[in-house]
Design a protein around this motif. Structure first.
Motif, PDB file in Angstrom:
ATOM      1  N   ARG A 173       8.296 -15.042  78.710  1.00  0.00           N
ATOM      2  CA  ARG A 173       6.993 -14.963  78.033  1.00  0.00           C
ATOM      3  C   ARG A 173       6.228 -13.744  78.527  1.00  0.00           C
ATOM      4  N   SER A 174       6.234 -13.536  79.844  1.00  0.00           N
ATOM      5  CA  SER A 174       5.537 -12.368  80.411  1.00  0.00           C
ATOM      6  C   SER A 174       6.137 -11.071  79.878  1.00  0.00           C
ATOM      7  N   ALA A 175       7.476 -11.039  79.814  1.00  0.00           N
ATOM      8  CA  ALA A 175       8.152  -9.817  79.374  1.00  0.00           C
ATOM      9  C   ALA A 175       7.803  -9.499  77.930  1.00  0.00           C
ATOM     10  N   VAL A 176       7.735 -10.516  77.088  1.00  0.00           N
ATOM     11  CA  VAL A 176       7.412 -10.298  75.671  1.00  0.00           C
ATOM     12  C   VAL A 176       5.977  -9.781  75.531  1.00  0.00           C
ATOM     13  N   ILE A 177       5.050 -10.383  76.251  1.00  0.00           N
ATOM     14  CA  ILE A 177       3.651  -9.942  76.166  1.00  0.00           C
ATOM     15  C   ILE A 177       3.495  -8.533  76.736  1.00  0.00           C
ATOM     16  N   GLU A 178       4.171  -8.280  77.843  1.00  0.00           N
ATOM     17  CA  GLU A 178       4.116  -6.961  78.459  1.00  0.00           C
ATOM     18  C   GLU A 178       4.667  -5.902  77.503  1.00  0.00           C
ATOM     19  N   LEU A 179       5.776  -6.220  76.866  1.00  0.00           N
ATOM     20  CA  LEU A 179       6.391  -5.288  75.928  1.00  0.00           C
ATOM     21  C   LEU A 179       5.504  -5.099  74.691  1.00  0.00           C
ATOM     22  N   ALA A 180       4.864  -6.162  74.254  1.00  0.00           N
ATOM     23  CA  ALA A 180       3.934  -6.056  73.122  1.00  0.00           C
ATOM     24  C   ALA A 180       2.788  -5.119  73.488  1.00  0.00           C
ATOM     25  N   ALA A 181       2.277  -5.251  74.707  1.00  0.00           N
ATOM     26  CA  ALA A 181       1.171  -4.391  75.151  1.00  0.00           C
ATOM     27  C   ALA A 181       1.614  -2.934  75.196  1.00  0.00           C
ATOM     28  N   ARG A 182       2.799  -2.686  75.769  1.00  0.00           N
ATOM     29  CA  ARG A 182       3.294  -1.315  75.858  1.00  0.00           C
ATOM     30  C   ARG A 182       3.565  -0.738  74.476  1.00  0.00           C
ATOM     31  N   THR A 183       4.057  -1.592  73.580  1.00  0.00           N
ATOM     32  CA  THR A 183       4.323  -1.148  72.204  1.00  0.00           C
ATOM     33  C   THR A 183       3.034  -0.742  71.495  1.00  0.00           C
ATOM     34  N   THR A 184       1.986  -1.538  71.653  1.00  0.00           N
ATOM     35  CA  THR A 184       0.727  -1.179  70.997  1.00  0.00           C
ATOM     36  C   THR A 184       0.145   0.096  71.606  1.00  0.00           C
ATOM     37  N   SER A 185       0.345   0.311  72.910  1.00  0.00           N
ATOM     38  CA  SER A 185      -0.126   1.560  73.525  1.00  0.00           C
ATOM     39  C   SER A 185       0.581   2.758  72.905  1.00  0.00           C
ATOM     40  N   LEU A 186       1.912   2.654  72.786  1.00  0.00           N
ATOM     41  CA  LEU A 186       2.688   3.746  72.202  1.00  0.00           C
ATOM     42  C   LEU A 186       2.264   4.012  70.763  1.00  0.00           C
ATOM     43  N   LEU A 187       2.160   2.936  69.987  1.00  0.00           N
ATOM     44  CA  LEU A 187       1.797   3.096  68.577  1.00  0.00           C
ATOM     45  C   LEU A 187       0.375   3.632  68.434  1.00  0.00           C
ATOM     46  N   SER A 188      -0.511   3.218  69.330  1.00  0.00           N
ATOM     47  CA  SER A 188      -1.901   3.688  69.270  1.00  0.00           C
ATOM     48  C   SER A 188      -1.960   5.184  69.474  1.00  0.00           C
ATOM     49  N   ALA A 189      -1.229   5.664  70.478  1.00  0.00           N
ATOM     50  CA  ALA A 189      -1.243   7.090  70.774  1.00  0.00           C
ATOM     51  C   ALA A 189      -0.595   7.882  69.635  1.00  0.00           C
ATOM     52  N   PHE A 190       0.418   7.299  69.042  1.00  0.00           N
ATOM     53  CA  PHE A 190       1.227   8.013  68.064  1.00  0.00           C
ATOM     54  C   PHE A 190       0.636   7.970  66.661  1.00  0.00           C
ATOM     55  N   MET A 191       0.159   6.803  66.241  1.00  0.00           N
ATOM     56  CA  MET A 191      -0.227   6.614  64.843  1.00  0.00           C
ATOM     57  C   MET A 191      -1.713   6.373  64.641  1.00  0.00           C
ATOM     58  N   LYS A 192      -2.449   6.231  65.755  1.00  0.00           N
ATOM     59  CA  LYS A 192      -3.893   6.034  65.679  1.00  0.00           C
ATOM     60  C   LYS A 192      -4.329   4.940  64.690  1.00  0.00           C
ATOM     61  N   PRO A 193      -3.740   3.770  64.807  1.00  0.00           N
ATOM     62  CA  PRO A 193      -4.203   2.693  63.922  1.00  0.00           C
ATOM     63  C   PRO A 193      -5.587   2.204  64.355  1.00  0.00           C
ATOM     64  N   ASP A 194      -6.280   1.515  63.440  1.00  0.00           N
ATOM     65  CA  ASP A 194      -7.599   0.962  63.780  1.00  0.00           C
ATOM     66  C   ASP A 194      -7.485  -0.418  64.410  1.00  0.00           C
ATOM     67  N   GLY A 195      -6.326  -1.012  64.297  1.00  0.00           N
ATOM     68  CA  GLY A 195      -6.131  -2.336  64.869  1.00  0.00           C
ATOM     69  C   GLY A 195      -4.684  -2.768  64.725  1.00  0.00           C
ATOM     70  N   PHE A 196      -4.394  -3.970  65.181  1.00  0.00           N
ATOM     71  CA  PHE A 196      -3.035  -4.515  65.069  1.00  0.00           C
ATOM     72  C   PHE A 196      -3.114  -5.978  64.664  1.00  0.00           C
ATOM     73  N   ASN A 197      -2.154  -6.410  63.881  1.00  0.00           N
ATOM     74  CA  ASN A 197      -1.878  -7.841  63.786  1.00  0.00           C
ATOM     75  C   ASN A 197      -0.704  -8.108  64.707  1.00  0.00           C
TER      76      ASN A 197
END
Ligand SMILES: [Zn+2]
Length: 162
Positions: free
Chosen positions: A81-105
């Protein structure tokens, strides 16, 4: 319009429909670590993985899952569970820097009744959202998602995750 800058390696794997007898799309070969293009996997370690959704709601619709074939959060270990949440957090960081979304579902559909397409293997959806994207306008310069765009997006994201 179509750019063909990406190497068409294994394009045939990405474009082909997976067959039912191939088993669970989230279960990777046991000792495999790292990306796996023919399965649209961008990242994997011993505990969890990130892959693109083959049938995306929009571009960069990603899925994070534990490595182990478990159906529910309750069945997953605390470490998973921790690994999935951690990976989700890292994924949103990468996508935020790359694609500049306004939010995530981000969310888990657990069980067929809840809308899980593959209910046998727990996974979390991550979709970047933009103000005014109610028609799910795509975000990497494509106007709609077709398999070729899927392969192109995979290559762009693979760079990001490497
Ligand atoms: Zn599985």
């Amino acid at each position: 319009m179509t750019e063909i800058l990406w190497a068409p390696w294994r394009m045939e794997y990405i474009l082909r429909e997976p067959k039912d007898e191939e088993g669970c799309v989230f279960c990777l070969p046991e000792d495999h670590l790292g990306p796996l293009p023919e399965r649209l996997v961008l990242y994997s370690d011993q505990t969890a993985l990130v892959m693109m959704n083959r049938y995306p709601y929009n571009n960069a619709h990603l899925l994070v899952a534990p490595r182990r074939h478990v159906a529910t959060l309750a069945e997953a270990t605390a470490e998973e569970r921790s690994a999935v949440i951690e990976l989700a957090a890292r994924t949103t960081s990468l996508l935020s820097a790359f694609m500049k979304p306004d939010g995530f579902n981000m969310g888990v559909n657990q069980g067929k009744v809840a809308g899980a397409g593959i209910s046998e293997h727990l996974h979390m959806h991550i979709t970047p959202r933009y103000n005014g994207d109610t028609n799910y306008m795509t975000v990497l310069g494509e106007t709609r998602v077709i398999p070729e765009h899927l392969a192109k997006t995979y290559e762009k994201l693979l760079e990001l995750f490497s």
